[in-house]
Design a protein around this motif. Structure first.
Motif, short mmCIF file in Angstrom:
data_model
loop_
_atom_site.label_atom_id
_atom_site.label_comp_id
_atom_site.label_asym_id
_atom_site.label_seq_id
_atom_site.Cartn_x
_atom_site.Cartn_y
_atom_site.Cartn_z
N GLY A 50 0.80 -1.21 0.00
CA GLY A 50 0.00 0.00 0.00
C GLY A 50 0.84 1.26 0.00
O GLY A 50 1.99 1.24 0.39
N THR A 51 0.23 2.32 -0.43
CA THR A 51 0.91 3.61 -0.38
C THR A 51 0.03 4.65 0.29
O THR A 51 -0.12 5.74 -0.18
CB THR A 51 1.26 4.11 -1.78
OG1 THR A 51 0.04 4.23 -2.52
CG2 THR A 51 2.22 3.21 -2.50
N PRO A 328 1.97 2.85 -8.56
CA PRO A 328 2.62 3.16 -7.29
C PRO A 328 4.12 2.85 -7.38
O PRO A 328 4.54 2.03 -8.19
CB PRO A 328 1.91 2.25 -6.29
CG PRO A 328 1.12 1.28 -7.09
CD PRO A 328 0.92 1.84 -8.45
N VAL A 481 -6.54 6.68 -12.39
CA VAL A 481 -5.34 5.97 -11.95
C VAL A 481 -4.18 6.95 -11.99
O VAL A 481 -3.60 7.19 -13.03
CB VAL A 481 -5.07 4.69 -12.78
CG1 VAL A 481 -6.06 3.61 -12.43
CG2 VAL A 481 -5.12 4.96 -14.26
N SER A 483 -0.76 8.04 -9.70
CA SER A 483 0.07 7.55 -8.59
C SER A 483 0.14 8.54 -7.43
O SER A 483 0.64 8.19 -6.36
CB SER A 483 1.48 7.23 -9.10
OG SER A 483 2.06 8.38 -9.66
N THR A 487 -2.88 4.38 -2.71
CA THR A 487 -3.22 3.12 -3.39
C THR A 487 -3.10 1.96 -2.42
O THR A 487 -2.36 2.02 -1.44
CB THR A 487 -2.27 2.84 -4.57
OG1 THR A 487 -0.95 2.65 -4.08
CG2 THR A 487 -2.30 3.94 -5.60
N GLY A 489 -2.51 -2.25 -3.02
CA GLY A 489 -2.33 -3.30 -4.01
C GLY A 489 -2.36 -4.68 -3.37
O GLY A 489 -1.86 -4.87 -2.26
N ILE A 548 -4.61 -3.14 -8.04
CA ILE A 548 -4.23 -1.92 -7.32
C ILE A 548 -5.44 -1.00 -7.28
O ILE A 548 -6.01 -0.67 -8.33
CB ILE A 548 -3.04 -1.21 -7.99
CG1 ILE A 548 -1.84 -2.15 -8.06
CG2 ILE A 548 -2.65 0.04 -7.22
CD1 ILE A 548 -1.51 -2.62 -9.41
N PHE A 549 -5.83 -0.63 -6.07
CA PHE A 549 -6.97 0.28 -5.90
C PHE A 549 -6.44 1.69 -5.68
O PHE A 549 -5.52 1.89 -4.88
CB PHE A 549 -7.80 -0.13 -4.67
CG PHE A 549 -8.38 -1.51 -4.76
CD1 PHE A 549 -9.51 -1.76 -5.52
CD2 PHE A 549 -7.78 -2.58 -4.09
CE1 PHE A 549 -10.05 -3.04 -5.60
CE2 PHE A 549 -8.30 -3.86 -4.17
CZ PHE A 549 -9.44 -4.09 -4.93
N TYR A 550 -7.04 2.66 -6.34
CA TYR A 550 -6.70 4.08 -6.16
C TYR A 550 -7.85 4.74 -5.41
O TYR A 550 -9.02 4.57 -5.81
CB TYR A 550 -6.50 4.76 -7.52
CG TYR A 550 -5.28 4.24 -8.26
CD1 TYR A 550 -5.29 2.95 -8.81
CD2 TYR A 550 -4.15 5.02 -8.40
CE1 TYR A 550 -4.18 2.47 -9.48
CE2 TYR A 550 -3.03 4.53 -9.08
CZ TYR A 550 -3.05 3.26 -9.62
OH TYR A 550 -1.96 2.77 -10.28
N VAL A 556 -12.95 3.99 -3.79
CA VAL A 556 -12.13 3.52 -4.91
C VAL A 556 -12.56 4.29 -6.17
O VAL A 556 -13.71 4.21 -6.60
CB VAL A 556 -12.32 2.00 -5.14
CG1 VAL A 556 -11.52 1.55 -6.36
CG2 VAL A 556 -11.90 1.22 -3.91
N ILE A 559 -8.80 1.59 -10.69
CA ILE A 559 -8.28 0.24 -10.45
C ILE A 559 -7.35 -0.14 -11.59
O ILE A 559 -7.67 0.06 -12.76
CB ILE A 559 -9.45 -0.79 -10.36
CG1 ILE A 559 -10.31 -0.50 -9.14
CG2 ILE A 559 -8.92 -2.22 -10.33
CD1 ILE A 559 -11.53 -1.41 -9.00
#
Ligand SMILES: Cc1cc2nc3c(=O)[nH]c(=O)nc-3n(C[C@H](O)[C@H](O)[C@H](O)COP(=O)(O)OP(=O)(O)OC[C@H]3O[C@@H](n4cnc5c(N)ncnc54)[C@H](O)[C@@H]3O)c2cc1C
Length: 596
Positions: A50-51, A328, A481, A483, A487, A489, A548-550, A556, A559
């Motif tokens: 994750g970020t 990410p 999407v 970065s 996010t 993932g 990966i979810f944004y 969300v 994706i």
């Protein structure tokens, strides 16, 4: 951070079950288990990276629901039809066609002075609009005016499959083998599909005509008239602007003068592919500037060739890693290593300061003092939407996103619609946007065509996009999407089947938005299965495949499906629902990433 699902975690929360209830008739058998029958030892790993949004830690065996995308629904809109060309002989450059020849002075075909439907631009969005106008109004007379000398064609293969062709005449035929081995042309339709321009007004049942090599230079919106570069005037009842965009250049290259410009490719058109292909056989070193999907695809395509021909391929960009604006950081780093393995000398954190010619070579000076010597430059640094017509037409250009500003029905003024890369539209789910992708050009072109024939429908179908770094790594994405958003993932180990090549083999299609349409038409199925034993992955483990979810405000909004194919309808549903999810690990289960 990295984690796996905790012990005792319920299989699916009620909210997700209701979501799946909409997607999946529970009484159907799951076909995916049979189609992707992966040995257990290849299904082991699960990572969550994750970020910005924390997740849970711990390990346990889990049951994973299988979401299957199977039988095709008969009633799906025929987007595949839009994209099923390739029947005729290879190259459909209009100069080879008597009735479609670019006009030489005094010889060009008799252009009708009035057409019911006028489409400005001969790209993907215009072609999709023409098809949808004709689908709703079978007698419609549609004229496409295009600056490009070629008949409408799709651009994605220009940076992908065409480079992997074994055919020495590929630059002429423009036919290519899809990743699944089937051959097709980049043209949407063969010449026989189109009506000669001079016959458009008289031909029974109407049709679609193309006037190639002609630019619309002026629009009189009140008089419903356009003027072409040769002075020809055409009036219309309804008009679509689908002028796409032009590749940006770097100011440092623009300043550098003609000798540098001669060794520069701004990659967009058939001609650019032809020229770069030839150059790649003649020079010793090519440098690609830009780390986005186009730059990265071209780097991989050229890198693959570099091995056999001794060509040096360099890719440089300001970000920390390839596709750093979308992926990410950890995944962008992984992708950079992948591009390097393709034979590309990748230079991240590289900002171009100046370019000059020294002896017979180009010298690129970077802001940090580094110098790169090369023979040819490809600048893949973004797109400028073609909005020159805004001035004469009095149309608004969006100051944030660029492009003609249109409403949710893609309408700019009475009788004028805009679609594709050039449209800055109001997405009723995600707000104002401009999207530069193939599937969006198809979806928005189709919608504009529907609305030009009276449908009055808003934009609601989220388009997707995809990018392939050669036949073995690819991703599909939907929504926002970016970065810079937080996010989350969820990853698993990939198998030999988790590749763009395998996805097209299984779906039988090549262009990804085609397979998406088919998947949409299919019924998504849900069933339980015994899970593989997960383990906490070690540092540096492969991000083989994953979701990966944004997130924006915990919802969300985007994706990325990384080496996961044909599951876009699930992603679309999650974005459309726009709900907050307590635990994205649970949402990730819907994509069934561990059981393929
Ligand atoms: C090499 C390459 C690879 C790509 N790969 C992918 C991919 O893998 N996945 C993905 O989702 N997207 C991809 N894209 C993006 C996708 O191709 C574009 O988003 C799509 O082509 C946009 O369609 P459009 O009809 O809006 O514009 P275009 O296809 O650019 O068409 C615009 C047309 O308008 C004409 N025109 C412009 N101004 C005028 C005027 N004044 N008068 C007359 N004609 C005019 C142009 O000549 C052109 O024919 C790729 C793009 C490129 C260049």
């Amino acid at each position: 951070w990295i984690c796996s699902f905790p012990p005792g975690m319920p299989l699916l929360p009620p909210k997700l079950l209701s979501l799946l209830g909409c997607l999946c008739p529970r009484n159907k058998l799951c076909t995916l288990l049979q189609r992707w029958n992966v040995p257990p030892d290849l299904q082991l790993s699960r990572q969550v990276a994750g970020t910005g949004v924390p997740g849970k830690k711990g390990t346990n065996s889990v049951l994973v629901l299988i979401v299957g995308l199977s039988s095709l629904g008969a009633g799906a809109y025929a987007l595949g039809d839009i994209l099923r060309p390739g029947l005729g002989p290879g190259a459909y450059m209009c100069s080879k066609l008597s009735h479609l020849s670019p006009a030489a002075p005094g010889t060009h075909p008799k252009v009708p002075s009035h057409v019911p439907f006028l489409l400005i631009g001969g790209g993907t969005a215009a072609f999709a609009a023409a098809r949808s106008i004709r689908a709703r109004d079978p007698g419609a007379r549609v004229l496409i005016v295009s600056e490009d000398p070629a008949l409408p064609y799709m651009r994605p293969p220009l940076s992908k499959e065409l480079w992997f062709s074994d055919d020495p005449n590929v630059t002429e035929t423009l036919r290519f083998k899809q990743w699944n081995g089937k051959e097709r042309s980049i043209y949407f339709q063969p010449p026989s599909f189109y009506v000669p321009v001079e016959d458009l007004s008289s031909v029974e049942n109407g049709g679609v005509a193309v006037l190639p090599g002609k630019k619309v230079v002026h629009m009189d919106v009140r008089g419903n008239t356009v003027k072409l570069s040769d002075g020809t005037q055409i009036s219309y009842d309804k008009c679509l602007i689908a002028t796409g965009g032009s590749p940006r250049n770097l100011p440092a290259i623009e300043r550098a003068g003609k000798d540098v410009q001669k060794r520069l490719t701004l990659f967009r058109k058939i001609e650019d592919f032809r020229r770069l292909e030839k150059i790649s056989r003649e020079v010793k070193s090519i440098t690609i500037i830009g780390g986005g999907f186009l730059g990265s695809e071209l780097a991989c395509a050229l890198g693959r060739r570099a091995r056999t021909r001794g060509l040096e391929v360099i890719q440089l960009f300001p970000e920390n890693g390839n596709m750093g604006k979308v992926l990410p950081e950890y995944l962008s780093n992984w992708t950079t290593e992948k591009v390097r393995r393709e034979g590309v000398n990748v230079l991240p954190n590289a900002v171009v300061k100046s370019v000059s010619v020294s002896g017979n070579r180009l010298v690129i000076k970077l802001k940090d003092g580094r110098k790169v010597e090369t023979d040819h430059i490809v600048a893949a640094v973004g797109l400028e939407p073609n909005v020159e017509l805004a001035k004469s037409a009095g149309l608004e250009v969006d100051s944030d996103f660029g492009g003609f500003r249109v409403n949710a029905e893609l309408q700019a003024r009475s009788n004028i619609w805009v679609a594709g890369d050039a449209a800055c539209f109001y997405d009723i789910k995600l707000g104002r946007r401009r999207v530069e992708h193939h599937d969006h050009a198809v979806v928005s072109g189709r919608l504009a065509g529907e609305n030009m024939t009276g449908a009055a429908k808003p934009y609601w179908h989220q388009s997707m996009f995809w990018s392939d770094l050669g036949p073995n790594v690819g991703y599909e994405a939907i929504g926002l999407v970016d970065s810079s958003l937080p996010t989350v993932g969820v990853f698993a180990k990939a198998t030999a089947k988790d590749t763009p090549k395998s996805a097209t083999e299984q779906s039988g299609t090549g262009i990804r938005s085609e397979s998406e349409t088919e998947a949409e038409a299919s019924e998504v199925q849900l069933s339980e299965s015994s899970s593989p034993t997960p383990h906490v992955p070690t540092q540096g483990e492969d991000y083989g495949k994953g979701v990966i979810f944004y997130l924006r405000d915990k919802v969300v909004v985007g994706i990325v499906l990384w080496n996961i194919f044909n599951r876009m309808p699930i992603a679309r549903k999650i974005i459309k629902d726009g709900e907050e999810h307590e635990d994205l690990n649970e949402v990730a289960k819907l994509f069934n990433i561990h059981e393929d």
